[in-house]
Design a protein around this motif. Structure first.
Motif, PDB file in Angstrom:
ATOM      1  N   MET A  49      50.393  -1.470   6.436  1.00 30.19           N
ATOM      2  CA  MET A  49      51.794  -1.051   6.309  1.00 30.19           C
ATOM      3  C   MET A  49      51.954   0.460   6.306  1.00 30.19           C
ATOM      4  N   SER A  50      50.939   1.168   5.849  1.00 33.69           N
ATOM      5  CA  SER A  50      51.049   2.624   5.738  1.00 33.69           C
ATOM      6  C   SER A  50      50.922   3.341   7.072  1.00 33.69           C
ATOM      7  N   GLN A  51      50.438   2.638   8.093  1.00 30.05           N
ATOM      8  CA  GLN A  51      50.171   3.279   9.380  1.00 30.05           C
ATOM      9  C   GLN A  51      51.363   3.258  10.333  1.00 30.05           C
ATOM     10  N   ARG A  52      52.095   2.147  10.340  1.00 28.04           N
ATOM     11  CA  ARG A  52      53.221   1.998  11.257  1.00 28.04           C
ATOM     12  C   ARG A  52      54.364   1.311  10.529  1.00 28.04           C
ATOM     13  N   GLU A  53      55.488   1.981  10.437  1.00 28.53           N
ATOM     14  CA  GLU A  53      56.636   1.436   9.709  1.00 28.53           C
ATOM     15  C   GLU A  53      57.147   0.138  10.324  1.00 28.53           C
ATOM     16  N   ASN A  54      57.076   0.022  11.628  1.00 28.59           N
ATOM     17  CA  ASN A  54      57.636  -1.144  12.318  1.00 28.59           C
ATOM     18  C   ASN A  54      56.630  -2.255  12.574  1.00 28.59           C
ATOM     19  N   PHE A  55      55.399  -2.068  12.139  1.00 27.38           N
ATOM     20  CA  PHE A  55      54.407  -3.138  12.249  1.00 27.38           C
ATOM     21  C   PHE A  55      54.527  -4.000  10.993  1.00 27.38           C
ATOM     22  N   LEU A  56      55.047  -5.203  11.151  1.00 21.56           N
ATOM     23  CA  LEU A  56      55.410  -6.033  10.005  1.00 21.56           C
ATOM     24  C   LEU A  56      54.214  -6.834   9.496  1.00 21.56           C
ATOM     25  N   VAL A  57      54.062  -6.837   8.184  1.00 16.96           N
ATOM     26  CA  VAL A  57      52.968  -7.560   7.541  1.00 16.96           C
ATOM     27  C   VAL A  57      53.560  -8.728   6.754  1.00 16.96           C
ATOM     28  N   PHE A  58      52.894  -9.873   6.831  1.00 17.17           N
ATOM     29  CA  PHE A  58      53.348 -11.089   6.149  1.00 17.17           C
ATOM     30  C   PHE A  58      52.234 -11.619   5.261  1.00 17.17           C
ATOM     31  N   SER A  59      52.610 -12.060   4.073  1.00 14.55           N
ATOM     32  CA  SER A  59      51.626 -12.593   3.136  1.00 14.55           C
ATOM     33  C   SER A  59      51.118 -13.949   3.611  1.00 14.55           C
TER      34      SER A  59
END
Length: 295
Positions: free
Chosen positions: A177-187
């Motif tokens: 998440m810290s590298q690209r604001e628009n790269f979405l991470v899901f649990s």
């Protein structure tokens, strides 16, 4: 791209007399819709995709798409394989029949290098135009899609929008998440949904929500509405259930819990998965008494 986010259920696949029970599958999806989930995900790890035939895999996606049609619920179709060409075929099929996005597990068994993973995912994602989600679960695949590889894929392939991160590591999620604001991470781990969400994850892909979708929906929505107290209470209340649902290989416990709760008519798996031990059944029966499972 209209990318699926929010509360997502990694659907189980019901069997009856050795065959996929598509009628039950449809009813389970309707229950998810009624509970207010944002997305259903057919044919992932929880759906025993590795032992479905290609015909069965496609039928499950078809039922999911048809059932969610004219609702607000999106379909994140599982299209993964340890053979890149097979994954491309499934992804293309899912796009053709109207799935909203693709979820593709890292190739298991082969143990490709990071370059192999990059080429694998690039090839599949570029075979379709709909949104594409990476899926990293090294505990099941024996290969780890490293953050730098995932970020490179996001940068290089326009329809790759996110990753289901199931390493169980908050540090790993932060690295992404810290590298690209628009790269979405899901649990991808029910046990850490709350900390993942408050850290910036855009949703969850849950096993537990097969059983209690109402609670998972409320958990996600509470975080999105900044009602952290309510969300944390739900998360803590679900601790025992989340824990017992992974006491044997997924989806053995979740299907057993659904059977014990009257959501499944029969408890069947595809070999090499087998029915849970008596000890697991006893644990499930004890813990299920603490939760209300809405039919």
């Amino acid at each position: 791209m209209d990318t699926p986010i929010g509360s997502m259920t990694a659907l189980i696949t019901p069997f009856k007399n050795g065959k996929v029970d598509l009628e039950k599958y449809e009813s389970l999806i309707k229950r998810q819709i009624n509970a207010g989930v944002d997305v259903v995900s057919p044919c992932g790890t929880t759906g025993e995709s590795a032992t479905l035939t290609h015909k069965e895999h496609k039928e499950c996606i078809e039922v999911a798409v048809a059932t969610c049609k004219n609702t607000n619920v999106k379909v994140l179709a599982g299209a993964g394989s340890n053979a890149t060409a097979e994954a491309c075929e499934l992804a293309k099929f899912a796009q053709e029949i109207g799935a909203n996005a693709i979820l593709s597990i890292a190739p298991y068994y082969n143990k490709p290098t990071q370059e192999g993973l990059y080429q694998h995912y690039k090839t599949i994602a570029q075979s379709v135009e709909i949104p594409f989600m990476l899926y990293n679960v090294p505990g099941r695949t024996a290969v780890d899609l490293l953050p730098e590889t995932a970020i490179k894929l996001f940068d290089d392939v326009k329809n790759i929008y996110g990753i289901k991160e199931a390493t169980g590591s908050l540090e790993r999620a932060t690295a992404l998440m810290s590298q690209r604001e628009n790269f979405l991470v899901f649990s991808g781990d029910d046990g850490i949904d709350f900390p993942m969400l408050v850290s910036g994850a855009k949703g969850i892909i849950s096993v537990t929500s097969n059983l209690v979708p109402d609670l998972k929906v409320k958990l996600v929505n509470s975080v999105f509405n900044k009602d952290y107290e309510t969300a944390l209470k739900i998360h803590n209340d679900l601790y025992e259930l989340n824990k017992v649902l992974f006491c044997e290989s997924n989806p053995i416990p979740i299907k057993a819990a659904m059977y014990l709760s009257g959501l499944l008519d029969s408890l069947e798996f595809r070999l090499p998965l087998t029915k849970p031990s008596r000890e697991t059944i006893d644990k499930l029966e004890k813990i299920l008494k603490k939760y209300e499972v809405i039919k």
